[in-house]
Design a protein around this motif. Sequence first.
Motif, mmCIF file in Angstrom:
data_model
loop_
_atom_site.group_PDB
_atom_site.id
_atom_site.type_symbol
_atom_site.label_atom_id
_atom_site.label_comp_id
_atom_site.label_asym_id
_atom_site.label_seq_id
_atom_site.Cartn_x
_atom_site.Cartn_y
_atom_site.Cartn_z
ATOM 1 N N PRO A 103 2.412 10.209 -0.514
ATOM 2 C CA PRO A 103 1.285 9.795 -1.355
ATOM 3 C C PRO A 103 1.544 10.113 -2.823
ATOM 4 N N CYS A 140 -4.218 -6.595 -7.821
ATOM 5 C CA CYS A 140 -3.618 -5.258 -7.724
ATOM 6 C C CYS A 140 -3.837 -4.429 -8.976
ATOM 7 N N SER A 161 -0.766 3.890 -4.139
ATOM 8 C CA SER A 161 -1.809 2.913 -3.809
ATOM 9 C C SER A 161 -1.524 1.549 -4.433
ATOM 10 N N THR A 214 1.675 0.000 -2.930
ATOM 11 C CA THR A 214 1.388 -0.462 -1.562
ATOM 12 C C THR A 214 0.688 -1.808 -1.591
ATOM 13 N N ASN A 215 -0.263 -1.978 -2.509
ATOM 14 C CA ASN A 215 -0.958 -3.263 -2.623
ATOM 15 C C ASN A 215 -0.015 -4.374 -3.061
ATOM 16 N N THR A 233 1.985 4.310 -8.668
ATOM 17 C CA THR A 233 1.278 5.158 -7.715
ATOM 18 C C THR A 233 1.445 4.534 -6.338
ATOM 19 N N GLU A 238 1.095 1.574 7.910
ATOM 20 C CA GLU A 238 -0.089 0.716 7.853
ATOM 21 C C GLU A 238 0.288 -0.695 8.274
#
Length: 249
Positions: free
Chosen positions: A220, A44, A145, A148-149, A143, A207
């Motif tokens: 986002p 990540c 992204s 989320t990971n 962030t 997702e």
Amino acid sequence: MSINPEPQPHPDTYFAGAYWGPRKESPEECARRVARFLELLAECDPFLSHWYKPTRSRRDATKHPLMPPDVSILAEMLRKGANRERGGPAIESLGFGLSFDNGGTRRDCADLRIYCGGYSEAVPNSCFLSLPSEGENAERIFTASVLTNIVRCMAVAWEPDWVAAMSRTHRDWDDPESKADLWLGWVTYLARQRGTVPPLPAPAAIEPVDDKGMLIILTPERFTVANPEHVALARRVRELLTRAGLIRH
């Protein structure tokens, strides 16, 4: 909400927490999950790719690396972290615990606290990742992204009921507001057995995580309770998830 306590931190720090109910697992089974989680977490962000055994002195912390993860070492750490009466045998139903960090400084450090293998309703299983509160690492990690990971890694490795990644300011706003059985984070994971996630208003995104469950990303951009649009969105999403039976009171 009954979950494992953690120390009172700086109010603007972020975390990701995974929680699941009773699941009887041996120290070796738990260690394999820890190892898998650390391997996934390392992908990540570079800041999350090195971890060290707890030591009495921070000067010695980096002398005892846990990466690459060794299942036998992790299993022994878990055995030592078993819940027990003072001087007595381990209380098997309460599972095992361990904690360690990545050797950073006070405000530029990541910390992991894991409770697993328990099958008592009294003490839930969890994996709690505290993230740095300031600096370049914090800015890079906070962030949508990256978080989320991180949440996806927790979902894959631990197969929890739910995961939330958020700031503690967000959590403190969300928890008194809802009195529900989970926090709705900036990024949230809900296991498939909780139900089907309904369509959500933009900019919220959904997702899949393999066949395990669904991720919900509220925005986002960085979620903040100081932004009235973010607050309104969170309330609307919570209302829809509650109506669909995914959030329970």
